[in-house]
Enzyme design. Sequence first.
Site, PDB file in Angstrom:
ATOM      1  N   CYS A  63     -12.370   4.591   0.388  1.00  0.00           N
ATOM      2  CA  CYS A  63     -13.588   4.500   1.197  1.00  0.00           C
ATOM      3  C   CYS A  63     -13.350   5.072   2.592  1.00  0.00           C
ATOM      4  O   CYS A  63     -14.108   5.918   3.066  1.00  0.00           O
ATOM      5  CB  CYS A  63     -14.040   3.041   1.277  1.00  0.00           C
ATOM      6  SG  CYS A  63     -15.421   2.772   2.369  1.00  0.00           S
ATOM      7  N   GLY A  90      -7.039   1.040   3.971  1.00  0.00           N
ATOM      8  CA  GLY A  90      -8.434   1.509   4.036  1.00  0.00           C
ATOM      9  C   GLY A  90      -8.817   2.252   2.766  1.00  0.00           C
ATOM     10  O   GLY A  90      -9.991   2.334   2.424  1.00  0.00           O
ATOM     11  N   GLU A 133       0.860  -1.195   0.000  1.00  0.00           N
ATOM     12  CA  GLU A 133       0.000   0.000   0.000  1.00  0.00           C
ATOM     13  C   GLU A 133       0.892   1.239   0.000  1.00  0.00           C
ATOM     14  O   GLU A 133       1.735   1.396   0.873  1.00  0.00           O
ATOM     15  CB  GLU A 133      -0.926  -0.027   1.223  1.00  0.00           C
ATOM     16  CG  GLU A 133      -1.707   1.239   1.470  1.00  0.00           C
ATOM     17  CD  GLU A 133      -2.523   1.737   0.273  1.00  0.00           C
ATOM     18  OE1 GLU A 133      -3.385   0.995  -0.207  1.00  0.00           O
ATOM     19  OE2 GLU A 133      -2.272   2.884  -0.193  1.00  0.00           O
ATOM     20  N   HIS A 136     -44.234  -3.522  14.769  1.00  0.00           N
ATOM     21  CA  HIS A 136     -44.960  -2.260  14.608  1.00  0.00           C
ATOM     22  C   HIS A 136     -44.754  -1.375  15.822  1.00  0.00           C
ATOM     23  O   HIS A 136     -44.839  -1.871  16.943  1.00  0.00           O
ATOM     24  CB  HIS A 136     -46.461  -2.546  14.443  1.00  0.00           C
ATOM     25  CG  HIS A 136     -47.256  -1.276  14.318  1.00  0.00           C
ATOM     26  ND1 HIS A 136     -47.270  -0.536  13.159  1.00  0.00           N
ATOM     27  CD2 HIS A 136     -48.026  -0.615  15.232  1.00  0.00           C
ATOM     28  CE1 HIS A 136     -48.035   0.529  13.331  1.00  0.00           C
ATOM     29  NE2 HIS A 136     -48.503   0.509  14.582  1.00  0.00           N
ATOM     30  N   GLY A 195     -23.868  15.669 -11.854  1.00  0.00           N
ATOM     31  CA  GLY A 195     -24.994  15.393 -10.957  1.00  0.00           C
ATOM     32  C   GLY A 195     -25.190  13.907 -10.725  1.00  0.00           C
ATOM     33  O   GLY A 195     -26.317  13.404 -10.743  1.00  0.00           O
ATOM     34  N   GLY A 240      -7.626   0.431  -7.085  1.00  0.00           N
ATOM     35  CA  GLY A 240      -8.652   1.458  -6.948  1.00  0.00           C
ATOM     36  C   GLY A 240      -8.720   2.456  -8.091  1.00  0.00           C
ATOM     37  O   GLY A 240      -8.386   2.148  -9.246  1.00  0.00           O
ATOM     38  N   SER A 241      -9.169   3.666  -7.744  1.00  0.00           N
ATOM     39  CA  SER A 241      -9.410   4.685  -8.767  1.00  0.00           C
ATOM     40  C   SER A 241      -9.139   6.070  -8.187  1.00  0.00           C
ATOM     41  O   SER A 241      -8.970   6.227  -6.979  1.00  0.00           O
ATOM     42  CB  SER A 241     -10.862   4.598  -9.229  1.00  0.00           C
ATOM     43  OG  SER A 241     -11.727   4.924  -8.151  1.00  0.00           O
ATOM     44  N   ASP A 294     -12.528  -0.984  -7.637  1.00  0.00           N
ATOM     45  CA  ASP A 294     -12.717   0.095  -8.618  1.00  0.00           C
ATOM     46  C   ASP A 294     -11.852  -0.088  -9.861  1.00  0.00           C
ATOM     47  O   ASP A 294     -12.212   0.401 -10.929  1.00  0.00           O
ATOM     48  CB  ASP A 294     -12.371   1.459  -7.986  1.00  0.00           C
ATOM     49  CG  ASP A 294     -13.501   2.001  -7.130  1.00  0.00           C
ATOM     50  OD1 ASP A 294     -14.448   1.249  -6.848  1.00  0.00           O
ATOM     51  OD2 ASP A 294     -13.429   3.188  -6.735  1.00  0.00           O
ATOM     52  N   GLU A 328     -24.423  13.949  -3.274  1.00  0.00           N
ATOM     53  CA  GLU A 328     -24.199  13.842  -1.823  1.00  0.00           C
ATOM     54  C   GLU A 328     -23.556  15.133  -1.308  1.00  0.00           C
ATOM     55  O   GLU A 328     -23.929  15.651  -0.249  1.00  0.00           O
ATOM     56  CB  GLU A 328     -23.335  12.620  -1.489  1.00  0.00           C
ATOM     57  CG  GLU A 328     -24.096  11.314  -1.641  1.00  0.00           C
ATOM     58  CD  GLU A 328     -23.369  10.073  -1.143  1.00  0.00           C
ATOM     59  OE1 GLU A 328     -23.954   8.991  -1.230  1.00  0.00           O
ATOM     60  OE2 GLU A 328     -22.206  10.159  -0.678  1.00  0.00           O
TER      61      GLU A 328
HETATM   62  C1  LIG Z   1     -16.586  10.882  -2.133  1.00  0.00           C
HETATM   63  C2  LIG Z   1     -16.828   9.399  -2.254  1.00  0.00           C
HETATM   64  C3  LIG Z   1     -17.841   8.816  -1.529  1.00  0.00           C
HETATM   65  C4  LIG Z   1     -18.067   7.453  -1.640  1.00  0.00           C
HETATM   66  N1  LIG Z   1     -19.075   6.902  -0.898  1.00  0.00           N
HETATM   67  C5  LIG Z   1     -19.319   5.583  -0.991  1.00  0.00           C
HETATM   68  C6  LIG Z   1     -20.334   4.969  -0.209  1.00  0.00           C
HETATM   69  O1  LIG Z   1     -21.011   5.630   0.571  1.00  0.00           O
HETATM   70  N2  LIG Z   1     -20.527   3.642  -0.339  1.00  0.00           N
HETATM   71  C7  LIG Z   1     -19.791   2.871  -1.200  1.00  0.00           C
HETATM   72  O2  LIG Z   1     -20.013   1.673  -1.279  1.00  0.00           O
HETATM   73  N3  LIG Z   1     -18.814   3.420  -1.941  1.00  0.00           N
HETATM   74  C8  LIG Z   1     -18.556   4.747  -1.856  1.00  0.00           C
HETATM   75  N4  LIG Z   1     -17.546   5.297  -2.590  1.00  0.00           N
HETATM   76  C9  LIG Z   1     -16.771   4.407  -3.483  1.00  0.00           C
HETATM   77  C10 LIG Z   1     -15.735   3.610  -2.687  1.00  0.00           C
HETATM   78  O3  LIG Z   1     -14.960   4.495  -1.926  1.00  0.00           O
HETATM   79  C11 LIG Z   1     -14.867   2.814  -3.641  1.00  0.00           C
HETATM   80  O4  LIG Z   1     -15.696   2.016  -4.457  1.00  0.00           O
HETATM   81  C12 LIG Z   1     -13.923   1.901  -2.873  1.00  0.00           C
HETATM   82  O5  LIG Z   1     -13.086   2.654  -2.034  1.00  0.00           O
HETATM   83  C13 LIG Z   1     -13.063   1.101  -3.867  1.00  0.00           C
HETATM   84  O6  LIG Z   1     -12.191   0.288  -3.148  1.00  0.00           O
HETATM   85  P1  LIG Z   1     -10.868  -0.274  -3.829  1.00  0.00           P
HETATM   86  O7  LIG Z   1     -10.227  -1.113  -2.785  1.00  0.00           O
HETATM   87  O8  LIG Z   1     -11.169  -0.848  -5.141  1.00  0.00           O
HETATM   88  O9  LIG Z   1      -9.983   1.021  -4.132  1.00  0.00           O
HETATM   89  P2  LIG Z   1      -9.383   2.115  -3.167  1.00  0.00           P
HETATM   90  O10 LIG Z   1     -10.183   2.255  -1.934  1.00  0.00           O
HETATM   91  O11 LIG Z   1      -9.186   3.325  -4.007  1.00  0.00           O
HETATM   92  O12 LIG Z   1      -7.990   1.509  -2.724  1.00  0.00           O
HETATM   93  C14 LIG Z   1      -6.925   1.336  -3.599  1.00  0.00           C
HETATM   94  C15 LIG Z   1      -5.651   1.459  -2.823  1.00  0.00           C
HETATM   95  O13 LIG Z   1      -4.572   1.095  -3.669  1.00  0.00           O
HETATM   96  C16 LIG Z   1      -3.467   1.917  -3.391  1.00  0.00           C
HETATM   97  N5  LIG Z   1      -2.588   1.862  -4.564  1.00  0.00           N
HETATM   98  C17 LIG Z   1      -2.862   2.248  -5.822  1.00  0.00           C
HETATM   99  N6  LIG Z   1      -1.828   1.981  -6.630  1.00  0.00           N
HETATM  100  C18 LIG Z   1      -0.869   1.403  -5.864  1.00  0.00           C
HETATM  101  C19 LIG Z   1       0.426   0.900  -6.112  1.00  0.00           C
HETATM  102  N7  LIG Z   1       0.961   0.916  -7.330  1.00  0.00           N
HETATM  103  N8  LIG Z   1       1.127   0.386  -5.074  1.00  0.00           N
HETATM  104  C20 LIG Z   1       0.600   0.362  -3.829  1.00  0.00           C
HETATM  105  N9  LIG Z   1      -0.613   0.831  -3.543  1.00  0.00           N
HETATM  106  C21 LIG Z   1      -1.352   1.334  -4.543  1.00  0.00           C
HETATM  107  C22 LIG Z   1      -4.091   3.278  -3.112  1.00  0.00           C
HETATM  108  O14 LIG Z   1      -3.238   4.092  -2.343  1.00  0.00           O
HETATM  109  C23 LIG Z   1      -5.353   2.884  -2.366  1.00  0.00           C
HETATM  110  O15 LIG Z   1      -5.188   2.893  -0.964  1.00  0.00           O
HETATM  111  C24 LIG Z   1     -17.265   6.654  -2.487  1.00  0.00           C
HETATM  112  C25 LIG Z   1     -16.224   7.241  -3.205  1.00  0.00           C
HETATM  113  C26 LIG Z   1     -15.999   8.598  -3.088  1.00  0.00           C
HETATM  114  C27 LIG Z   1     -14.863   9.204  -3.854  1.00  0.00           C
END
Ligand SMILES: Cc1cc2nc3c(=O)[nH]c(=O)nc-3n(C[C@H](O)[C@H](O)[C@H](O)COP(=O)(O)OP(=O)(O)OC[C@H]3O[C@@H](n4cnc5c(N)ncnc54)[C@H](O)[C@@H]3O)c2cc1C
Length: 473
Positions: A43, A40, A35, A452, A189, A152-153, A317, A195
């Site tokens: 999210c 975490g 990481e 209820h 939107g 992730g994204s 993501d 949110e």
């Molecule tokens: C404002 C906002 C609100 C949201 N609210 C919700 C919600 O209420 N409910 C919900 O279900 N979803 C919500 N989401 C979406 C949710 O946050 C994402 O779908 C979720 O975090 C995706 O998880 P992930 O593990 O795929 O990616 P991420 O959580 O993005 O984790 C990826 C991790 O990989 C690490 N990484 C990337 N490249 C490398 C590399 N080369 N080497 C080492 N580490 C690396 C990053 O640092 C990161 O920590 C929200 C998103 C946003 C932006």
Amino acid sequence: MSEKQYDLVVLGGGTAGYVAAIRASQLGKKVAIVERSLLGGTCLHKGCIPTKALLKSAEVLQTVKHASTFGINVEDYDINYDKMFVRKEEIVKQMYQGVEHLMQHNHIDIYNGTGRILGTSIFSPQSGTISVEYEDGESDILPNQFVLIATGSKPYALPFLPFDHERILSSDDVLALETLPSSIGIIGGGVIGLEFASLMIDLGVEVTVIEAGPSILPTESTQIAKVLKTALTQRGVKFYENVKLAESDVKVTDSDVRLSLNNDNIVVDKVLLSVGRQPNTADIGLNNTKIKLSKSGHIETNEFQQTEDKHIYAAGDCIGKLQLAHVGSKEGIVAVEHMFDAGPIPVNYNLMPKCVYTQPEIASIGLTIEQAKKQGIKARGFKVPFKAIGKAVIDSIDSEKGYCEMVVDQLNQEIIGVNMIGPHVTELINEVSLLQFMNGSSLELGLTTHAHPSISEVLMELGLKVEDRAIHV
Ligand SMILES: Cc1cc2nc3c(=O)[nH]c(=O)nc-3n(C[C@H](O)[C@H](O)[C@H](O)COP(=O)(O)OP(=O)(O)OC[C@H]3O[C@@H](n4cnc5c(N)ncnc54)[C@H](O)[C@@H]3O)c2cc1C
């Protein structure tokens, strides 16, 4: 330099990555997470948790504002954004410590650096060894049997409008603001934009939402999007739909941002760009593998999250199916259970709950009536309004606007969607999720005794309504 051999190396410690790592550890495997930032991921640090912490404060404010409706006169109240901000940070910190504890408890090794996938070499006949680079220039090599990519994204900018983190902000930037802007233009939107619109308007910020498509929230039912738009408009949000901004429509100055919106010119303090998220798939060594990317840059996988390189999986993501935390963790679990032959159940994306934490809240599973009809399904919608449910009327200031709808395939009476707007629907949707997972019917839902008064009685009524035996509607 570490040269430990791992059963699984997870690239990225977000919701998809760390949950998958725990599942692999439960299966007795030796696991590492690489990481580059904080365990975490989005999210916990920039998404679900901090936004909902702030939205809770906004909800409390609304309750205080309307306290007289409940027979309580509140003479004096104030918004203390510093306190809200600190509370949000403390919640994130507490949850973060929880994730760290889980890593220790499950004996998962954490490498705090940037990971990349290496190609074949004289030491390794197949690609997939992970190199970790640290900020101090040191590095590690992590040989492994399997890799899970969960990188992730990150937020997209517009081609002509990059984030400057001062006036043109991403959602990450807005969450880091220590003071509220006086006004904000939200471009996009969709769920994230709305949110923030709901949050900001309730905290007294002037909000304008600009949507390129014909209406906001295109993924939800048209009727539900309309109810939300009306509720936000009544609280002061201005909407511009069908407005595709061009470079000449935006002028960023030292003190504000000027936007030309069809025939209107508006000036805002800050702009939030919420136009989607791009996968973190560049520069992670995919060129050393056989992995295929979609046109949008997402990693392609089969139903078990396996890529073209059979020992490399991807979840969350970065595969871009449904960019939601709970979907990412499910995908991570499926990947691990497939790797280690532990009975994976592929993710059924039609059964994934989707929530929008605006005020009023929105939640759905499966299809809207419009989507069903577009797919050629002979579908019928059944609705129960929250105004028929005692506890919803007791609890909520404007319950009369909300409703739950069940979409049923008329050929086989199967439930193919549930769409709701109103009080606590982001909790209620999980009952529907269980019903769908258990392959339950509308009759079974209707015959299940619900206490209820409770808001979830709306679902019992809905089940009965489909069977033409509703009691209260
Ligand atoms: C404002 C906002 C609100 C949201 N609210 C919700 C919600 O209420 N409910 C919900 O279900 N979803 C919500 N989401 C979406 C949710 O946050 C994402 O779908 C979720 O975090 C995706 O998880 P992930 O593990 O795929 O990616 P991420 O959580 O993005 O984790 C990826 C991790 O990989 C690490 N990484 C990337 N490249 C490398 C590399 N080369 N080497 C080492 N580490 C690396 C990053 O640092 C990161 O920590 C929200 C998103 C946003 C932006």
